[in-house]
Design an enzyme around this catalytic site. Structure first.
Site, PDB file in Angstrom:
ATOM      1  N   ASP A  79       0.849  -1.199   0.000  1.00 46.87           N
ATOM      2  CA  ASP A  79       0.000   0.000   0.000  1.00 46.87           C
ATOM      3  C   ASP A  79       0.879   1.242   0.000  1.00 46.87           C
ATOM      4  O   ASP A  79       2.109   1.170   0.180  1.00 46.87           O
ATOM      5  CB  ASP A  79      -0.930  -0.016   1.227  1.00 46.87           C
ATOM      6  N   LYS A  80       0.220   2.377  -0.203  1.00 46.46           N
ATOM      7  CA  LYS A  80       0.900   3.678  -0.179  1.00 46.46           C
ATOM      8  C   LYS A  80       0.144   4.584   0.784  1.00 46.46           C
ATOM      9  O   LYS A  80      -1.085   4.489   0.898  1.00 46.46           O
ATOM     10  CB  LYS A  80       0.876   4.251  -1.593  1.00 46.46           C
ATOM     11  N   HIS A  81       0.878   5.438   1.483  1.00 46.53           N
ATOM     12  CA  HIS A  81       0.216   6.436   2.329  1.00 46.53           C
ATOM     13  C   HIS A  81       0.789   7.804   2.017  1.00 46.53           C
ATOM     14  O   HIS A  81       2.007   7.963   1.910  1.00 46.53           O
ATOM     15  CB  HIS A  81       0.443   6.116   3.814  1.00 46.53           C
ATOM     16  N   SER A  82      -0.086   8.793   1.887  1.00 52.83           N
ATOM     17  CA  SER A  82       0.368  10.174   1.702  1.00 52.83           C
ATOM     18  C   SER A  82       0.024  10.958   2.953  1.00 52.83           C
ATOM     19  O   SER A  82      -1.035  10.747   3.558  1.00 52.83           O
ATOM     20  CB  SER A  82      -0.346  10.780   0.498  1.00 52.83           C
ATOM     21  N   THR A 119      -8.855  10.711  -0.074  1.00 55.84           N
ATOM     22  CA  THR A 119      -9.065   9.732  -1.142  1.00 55.84           C
ATOM     23  C   THR A 119     -10.492   9.170  -1.120  1.00 55.84           C
ATOM     24  O   THR A 119     -11.110   8.977  -2.167  1.00 55.84           O
ATOM     25  CB  THR A 119      -8.026   8.598  -1.002  1.00 55.84           C
ATOM     26  N   ARG A 167      -6.398  13.282  21.338  1.00 49.71           N
ATOM     27  CA  ARG A 167      -5.324  14.203  20.903  1.00 49.71           C
ATOM     28  C   ARG A 167      -5.908  15.447  20.276  1.00 49.71           C
ATOM     29  O   ARG A 167      -5.437  16.575  20.498  1.00 49.71           O
ATOM     30  CB  ARG A 167      -4.420  13.505  19.876  1.00 49.71           C
ATOM     31  N   SER A 182       0.073   6.516  14.907  1.00 50.31           N
ATOM     32  CA  SER A 182      -1.311   6.618  14.443  1.00 50.31           C
ATOM     33  C   SER A 182      -1.425   6.191  12.979  1.00 50.31           C
ATOM     34  O   SER A 182      -2.253   5.341  12.616  1.00 50.31           O
ATOM     35  CB  SER A 182      -1.776   8.068  14.626  1.00 50.31           C
ATOM     36  N   LYS A 186      -2.826   1.930  11.647  1.00 51.66           N
ATOM     37  CA  LYS A 186      -3.969   1.667  10.740  1.00 51.66           C
ATOM     38  C   LYS A 186      -3.497   0.979   9.457  1.00 51.66           C
ATOM     39  O   LYS A 186      -4.131   0.059   8.962  1.00 51.66           O
ATOM     40  CB  LYS A 186      -4.659   2.993  10.380  1.00 51.66           C
ATOM     41  N   LYS A 187      -2.373   1.465   8.903  1.00 50.48           N
ATOM     42  CA  LYS A 187      -1.887   0.883   7.650  1.00 50.48           C
ATOM     43  C   LYS A 187      -1.449  -0.563   7.863  1.00 50.48           C
ATOM     44  O   LYS A 187      -1.757  -1.445   7.069  1.00 50.48           O
ATOM     45  CB  LYS A 187      -0.721   1.716   7.094  1.00 50.48           C
TER      46      LYS A 187
HETATM   47  N1  URA Z   1      -3.120  11.027  10.112  1.00 52.64           N
HETATM   48  C1  URA Z   1      -3.345  10.070  11.047  1.00 52.64           C
HETATM   49  O1  URA Z   1      -3.931   9.042  10.760  1.00 52.64           O
HETATM   50  N2  URA Z   1      -2.909  10.262  12.288  1.00 52.64           N
HETATM   51  C2  URA Z   1      -2.251  11.382  12.664  1.00 52.64           C
HETATM   52  O2  URA Z   1      -1.877  11.495  13.814  1.00 52.64           O
HETATM   53  C3  URA Z   1      -2.028  12.385  11.693  1.00 52.64           C
HETATM   54  C4  URA Z   1      -2.460  12.170  10.409  1.00 52.64           C
END
Ligand code: URA
Length: 439
Positions: A79-82, A119, A167, A182, A186-187
Site C-alpha cells: 500500500d501507499k500512504h500520503s 481519497t 489528541r 497513528s 492503521k496501515k
Molecule cells: N493522520 C493520522 O492518521 N494520524 C495522525 O496522527 C495524523 C495524520
C-alpha cells in the site's frame, strides 16, 4: 501494570517499553484507560518523546488492538500512504497501476483532513461507489480485481481511533511519535508486506518545512521497518496543487483523463511512477526504482491501469461503464467562474493551503465533522509555478453551487497566487528519498 505508572515513566522521560505500550493500547481499546489518563499519556509522549523502541511498540500495540487482516494471495500485498495535500489524486492512479503489475493493494484510505483532500471523498464522487463495504468485500475485491480503495471499519486499530479523538482536543496532535504510531497502526492492520510513503512538503502540506518533513519521513520509515513492514518514503513537493484540479469529482475527472490518455497530467503521472517504482522494489517485483517506474509507465500507457480501475469501480457498486462514460457519470457544478490574473507576469508563488481552504469553503471539504461533501465543486485549470500569464488570463476556474460562493472562491484564489516579472525556478516534484538504510 497500570495506566498511572506507565504515564509517570513517560513523563519522567524514561520511554515506553513494548510491554507498557501493549498494556496501554489494550486499555485504550477496552476502556480500562480513562479519557483523563489517555490525555495525560498523549501530553507526556508529546513533551518527552518515546524513542524508536517506544514508537515501534506503540505502533504494534495499536495495530493489534483490533482486527489485523491476513491474506492468501498469489502476490505481495502493498500500500501507499500520503501525509496529505491539495490536488493529490495519486492513490487513484497508483492502486490500479500496481495491481496491473501483479501486486495486491488493499488501500485503506481516509477522508479529507483540514485543508487537504481525502481519497475516500474522491472515490465517493463516483455515483454508487461503496467506499465502506466492510472487510469481507474488501478481501473479495482485492483478490478478484487486485486493488480496492475503501475506508477503515471500526474494528481497525480502535486504540488509535480513541487516542486520535483525545489528541484532537488536548493539543497533542503535532507529535511525531504519536503521528507515526497513528498512521502506521492503521496501515499495518491491513496485513501489508510493504508500504511506500509520500511525505509532502510545502505550502499545502502539514509539514511546510523540509526539516520537519524529513524528520517525519525518517520516523515513519524506521518505525514501519522496526514493526516488520518493508517501507521507504519519498518527500514530494506540495508548494502548489499537484494536479490541475482540486475538488473531488474534478480530481476523479483528471485521473480518468490521465488513465485513459485523453489529457495526461504529467506531474500526477510522474509522482505515481516514482512512488510505484519504490513500491515494486519493496514488493520484490523490480530490481531498481527505475525498472519499477518503467513498469508503472507501461501499466498506464497500455490502458491496463484504466481497465483495473473500471473493474474496481464496478465491483464496489459504481457504474459498469465508468471508464468509457466518466464525463457523463461524474457530477458537475452549476456555476463556473474564471479567476482572471490581475496583471501580466510569471506565477512565482502559490499558497496551496489557501487553495485547499477555498475548496473546503465551496463545500468540497468539511468545516465540522458532520458536514456533507458537495462532490462537484472545486477548482480546475490551476496555473502552475513558472507559467506566464497575460492580464485577465484565468489562473483557475471555480466550480460552485451558487454565485456568492463562487465569488468568495475567486477572491481567495486570486490572493493565493503571486505573479512577478522574473521567471522563477520550477520546484522539483520529488525532493528526496528516505529508505531503510537511511534511518
Ligand atoms: N493522520 C493520522 O492518521 N494520524 C495522525 O496522527 C495524523 C495524520
Amino acid at each position: 501494570m497500570d495506566a498511572r505508572s506507565i504515564i509517570a515513566v513517560v513523563r519522567d522521560g524514561q520511554g515506553l517499553t513494548t510491554e507498557a505500550a501493549a498494556w496501554f493500547a489494550a486499555g485504550l481499546a477496552s476502556g480500562e484507560v480513562s479519557d483523563a489518563q489517555a490525555g495525560a499519556f498523549a501530553m507526556a509522549v508529546f513533551l518527552k518523546g518515546i524513542g524508536t523502541e517506544g514508537r515501534v511498540g506503540l505502533t504494534r500495540a495499536m495495530r493489534d488492538s483490533g482486527q489485523v487482516l491476513d491474506w492468501d494471495l498469489a502476490g505481495p500485498v502493498i500500500d501507499k500512504h500520503s501525509t496529505g495535500g491539495i490536488g493529490d489524486s495519486v492513490s487513484l492512479l497508483l492502486a490500479p497501476a500496481l495491481a496491473a503489475c501483479g501486486v495486491y493493494v488493499p488501500m485503506i484510505s481516509g477522508r479529507g483532513l483540514g485543508h487537504t483532500g481525502g481519497t475516500l471523498d474522491k472515490m465517493e464522487a463516483i455515483p454508487g461507489y461503496r467506499a465502506l463495504p466492510g472487510v469481507e468485500a474488501l478481501k473479495k475485491v482485492v483478490a478478484e480485481v487486485g486493488c480496492a480503495i475503501v475506508g477503515a471499519t471500526d474494528e481497525i486499530a480502535p486504540a488509535d481511533k480513541r487516542l486520535y479523538g483525545i489528541r484532537d482536543i488536548s493539543g497533542t496532535v503535532e507529535s511525531i511519535d504519536l503521528i507515526t504510531a497513528s498512521i502506521l497502526s492503521k496501515k499495518l492492520a491491513a496485513g501489508l508486506d510493504g508500504l511506500v510513503l509520500d511525505v509532502k512538503v510545502g505550502s499545502g502540506a502539514f509539514m511546510a518545512r523540509m526539516e520537519d518533513a524529513e524528520a517525519l519521513a525518517r520516523s515513519l520509515v524506521a518505525t514501519a521497518n522496526g514493526a516488520g513492514c518493508r517501507c521507504s518514503a519519498l518527500i514530494s513537493d506540495m508548494s502548489q496543487s499537484l494536479g490541475h484540479s482540486a475538488g473531488n469529482a474534478l480530481e476523479v475527472l483528471e485521473v480518468m483523463e490521465t488513465l485513459t490518455g485523453s489529457a495526461v497530467n504529467e506531474a500526477l503521472w510522474d509522482v505515481t511512477a516514482a512512488l510505484g517504482g519504490e513500491a515494486l522494489v519493496l514488493a520484490g517485483k523490480a530490481e531498481t526504482m527505475d525498472d519499477g517506474a518503467a513498469m508503472i509507465d507501461h501499466a498506464l500507457e497500455t490502458g491496463r491501469a484504466a481497465e483495473v480501475f473500471g473493474k474496481m469501480v464496478a465491483a464496489l457498486g459504481g457504474p459498469l461503464d465508468f471508464v468509457e462514460r466518466y464525463p457523463d457519470r461524474l457530477p458537475s457544478a452549476p456555476v463556473l467562474v474564471p479567476v482572471p490574473a490581475p496583471r501580466a507576469g510569471f506565477v512565482t508563488r502559490v499558497d496551496a493551503r489557501a487553495l485547499g481552504e477555498a475548496v473546503v469553503r465551496l463545500g468540497g471539504g468539511r468545516l465540522v465533522g458532520t458536514d456533507r461533501i458537495i462532490p462537484s465543486v472545486g477548482l480546475s485549470g490551476l496555473a502552475v509555478i513558472g507559467e506566464e500569464m497575460d492580464p485577465g488570463e484565468p489562473l483557475a476556474l471555480v466550480h460552485a453551487t451558487t454565485a456568492d460562493r463562487a465569488e468568495a472562491a475567486v477572491a481567495a484564489v486570486r490572493a493565493a497566487y503571486g505573479l512577478s516579472a522574473e521567471m522563477p525556478e520550477e520546484p522539483p516534484l520529488i525532493h528526496g528519498r528516505i529508505g531503510p538504510e537511511d534511518v
